[in-house]
Design a protein around this motif. Structure first.
Motif, PDB file in Angstrom:
ATOM      1  N   VAL A  39       0.833  -1.265  -0.028  1.00 17.90           N
ATOM      2  CA  VAL A  39       0.069  -0.023  -0.075  1.00 17.90           C
ATOM      3  C   VAL A  39       1.074   1.344   0.262  1.00 17.90           C
ATOM      4  CG1 VAL A  39      -1.792   1.386   1.162  1.00 17.90           C
ATOM      5  CG2 VAL A  39      -1.839  -1.174   1.480  1.00 17.90           C
ATOM      6  N   TYR A  40       0.324   2.102  -1.029  1.00 21.53           N
ATOM      7  CA  TYR A  40       1.381   3.444  -0.833  1.00 21.53           C
ATOM      8  C   TYR A  40       0.686   4.661  -1.366  1.00 21.53           C
ATOM      9  CZ  TYR A  40       1.511   4.122  -6.003  1.00 21.53           C
ATOM     10  OH  TYR A  40       1.148   4.126  -7.125  1.00 21.53           O
ATOM     11  N   GLY A  41       1.059   5.748  -1.102  1.00 25.10           N
ATOM     12  CA  GLY A  41       0.380   6.890  -1.921  1.00 25.10           C
ATOM     13  C   GLY A  41      -0.778   7.413  -1.056  1.00 25.10           C
ATOM     14  N   ASP A  70       1.712  -1.379   4.505  1.00 21.14           N
ATOM     15  CA  ASP A  70       1.092  -2.663   4.676  1.00 21.14           C
ATOM     16  C   ASP A  70       1.093  -3.531   3.215  1.00 21.14           C
ATOM     17  OD1 ASP A  70       0.536  -2.025   7.270  1.00 21.14           O
ATOM     18  OD2 ASP A  70      -1.461  -1.844   6.811  1.00 21.14           O
ATOM     19  N   LYS A  71       1.493  -4.737   3.539  1.00 16.51           N
ATOM     20  CA  LYS A  71       1.661  -5.856   2.421  1.00 16.51           C
ATOM     21  C   LYS A  71       0.363  -6.337   2.164  1.00 16.51           C
ATOM     22  CE  LYS A  71       6.588  -6.201   2.317  1.00 16.51           C
ATOM     23  NZ  LYS A  71       7.494  -7.346   2.346  1.00 16.51           N
ATOM     24  N   VAL A  72       0.149  -6.764   0.643  1.00 22.71           N
ATOM     25  CA  VAL A  72      -1.121  -7.630   0.623  1.00 22.71           C
ATOM     26  C   VAL A  72      -0.736  -8.628  -0.327  1.00 22.71           C
ATOM     27  CG1 VAL A  72      -2.605  -5.774   1.311  1.00 22.71           C
ATOM     28  CG2 VAL A  72      -2.168  -5.963  -0.980  1.00 22.71           C
ATOM     29  N   GLY A  84     -16.507   3.049 -11.499  1.00 21.99           N
ATOM     30  CA  GLY A  84     -15.402   3.434 -12.761  1.00 21.99           C
ATOM     31  C   GLY A  84     -14.204   3.173 -12.101  1.00 21.99           C
ATOM     32  N   ARG A  85     -13.713   3.088 -10.931  1.00 21.10           N
ATOM     33  CA  ARG A  85     -12.323   2.995 -10.547  1.00 21.10           C
ATOM     34  C   ARG A  85     -11.905   1.435 -10.514  1.00 21.10           C
ATOM     35  NH1 ARG A  85     -14.659   6.523  -5.676  1.00 21.10           N
ATOM     36  NH2 ARG A  85     -13.696   8.543  -6.042  1.00 21.10           N
ATOM     37  N   TYR A  86     -10.708   1.382 -10.301  1.00 19.73           N
ATOM     38  CA  TYR A  86     -10.276  -0.277 -10.570  1.00 19.73           C
ATOM     39  C   TYR A  86      -9.957  -0.684  -9.034  1.00 19.73           C
ATOM     40  CZ  TYR A  86     -10.143  -0.199 -15.536  1.00 19.73           C
ATOM     41  OH  TYR A  86     -10.238  -0.368 -16.842  1.00 19.73           O
ATOM     42  N   TYR A  87     -10.433  -1.901  -8.802  1.00 15.28           N
ATOM     43  CA  TYR A  87     -10.270  -2.704  -7.616  1.00 15.28           C
ATOM     44  C   TYR A  87      -9.608  -4.072  -7.589  1.00 15.28           C
ATOM     45  CZ  TYR A  87     -13.571   1.205  -5.805  1.00 15.28           C
ATOM     46  OH  TYR A  87     -14.037   2.348  -5.380  1.00 15.28           O
ATOM     47  N   THR A  88      -8.976  -4.407  -6.632  1.00 12.80           N
ATOM     48  CA  THR A  88      -8.162  -5.783  -6.649  1.00 12.80           C
ATOM     49  C   THR A  88      -8.477  -6.221  -5.150  1.00 12.80           C
ATOM     50  OG1 THR A  88      -6.325  -4.592  -7.778  1.00 12.80           O
ATOM     51  CG2 THR A  88      -5.938  -6.594  -6.665  1.00 12.80           C
ATOM     52  N   LYS A  89      -8.986  -7.626  -5.416  1.00 14.48           N
ATOM     53  CA  LYS A  89      -9.235  -8.269  -4.185  1.00 14.48           C
ATOM     54  C   LYS A  89      -7.731  -8.844  -3.602  1.00 14.48           C
ATOM     55  CE  LYS A  89     -12.540 -11.324  -2.051  1.00 14.48           C
ATOM     56  NZ  LYS A  89     -13.633 -12.114  -2.144  1.00 14.48           N
ATOM     57  N   VAL A  90      -7.628  -8.540  -2.443  1.00 11.38           N
ATOM     58  CA  VAL A  90      -6.441  -8.719  -1.803  1.00 11.38           C
ATOM     59  C   VAL A  90      -6.817  -9.478  -0.395  1.00 11.38           C
ATOM     60  CG1 VAL A  90      -5.430  -6.670  -2.727  1.00 11.38           C
ATOM     61  CG2 VAL A  90      -6.343  -6.722  -0.519  1.00 11.38           C
ATOM     62  N   LYS A  94      -1.225  -8.702   7.289  1.00  9.85           N
ATOM     63  CA  LYS A  94      -1.119  -8.388   8.793  1.00  9.85           C
ATOM     64  C   LYS A  94      -2.191  -8.993   9.460  1.00  9.85           C
ATOM     65  CE  LYS A  94      -3.338  -3.941   9.019  1.00  9.85           C
ATOM     66  NZ  LYS A  94      -3.203  -2.487   9.424  1.00  9.85           N
ATOM     67  N   ASP A  95      -3.207  -9.249   8.978  1.00 10.80           N
ATOM     68  CA  ASP A  95      -4.557  -9.708   9.762  1.00 10.80           C
ATOM     69  C   ASP A  95      -5.110 -10.987   9.055  1.00 10.80           C
ATOM     70  OD1 ASP A  95      -6.307  -8.495   7.911  1.00 10.80           O
ATOM     71  OD2 ASP A  95      -6.763  -7.173   9.658  1.00 10.80           O
TER      72      ASP A  95
END
Length: 109
Positions: A39-41, A70-72, A84-90, A94-95
């Motif tokens: 996760v960034y930005g 955080d890593k996914v 209209g946005r792009y989404y990724t299932k992750v 961490k949990d």
């Protein structure tokens, strides 16, 4: 339009990258299933995990927020949501929770 201008425009259009290609190069549109992303930005706050591919306060998974660094792990490739946005299932490293996140805030580690 002059022949020279037309040829310049053709050359430019052949070498120009699409918005999708630019997002992929920047790491902003997910990746392949199994890939790890960071996760960034985020300027402030957190990246919400969601139950659906859409920005809506009702689908936010409270208590499972992600922060810069955080890593996914990608479990489903990026797709365009109803907004209209792009989404990724992750899956959060961490949990272990799974949910949809805005792909623009993911990059390669």
């Amino acid at each position: 339009m002059s022949d020279e201008k037309m040829m310049d425009d053709m050359a430019l259009s052949e070498s120009a990258l699409s918005d999708d290609s630019l997002e992929d190069i920047a790491g902003g549109r997910g990746g392949d299933v199994g890939d790890i992303r960071v996760v960034y930005g985020l300027k402030t706050g957190y990246l919400a995990m969601r139950t659906a591919r859409c920005y809506d306060y009702k689908n936010e998974m409270r208590g499972h927020e992600l922060y810069n660094g955080d890593k996914v792990k990608i479990i489903e490739k990026s797709t365009k949501g109803t907004d209209g946005r792009y989404y990724t299932k992750v899956k959060s490293k961490k949990d272990g929770n799974k949910g949809w996140v805005n792909s623009s805030f993911l990059k390669k580690p």
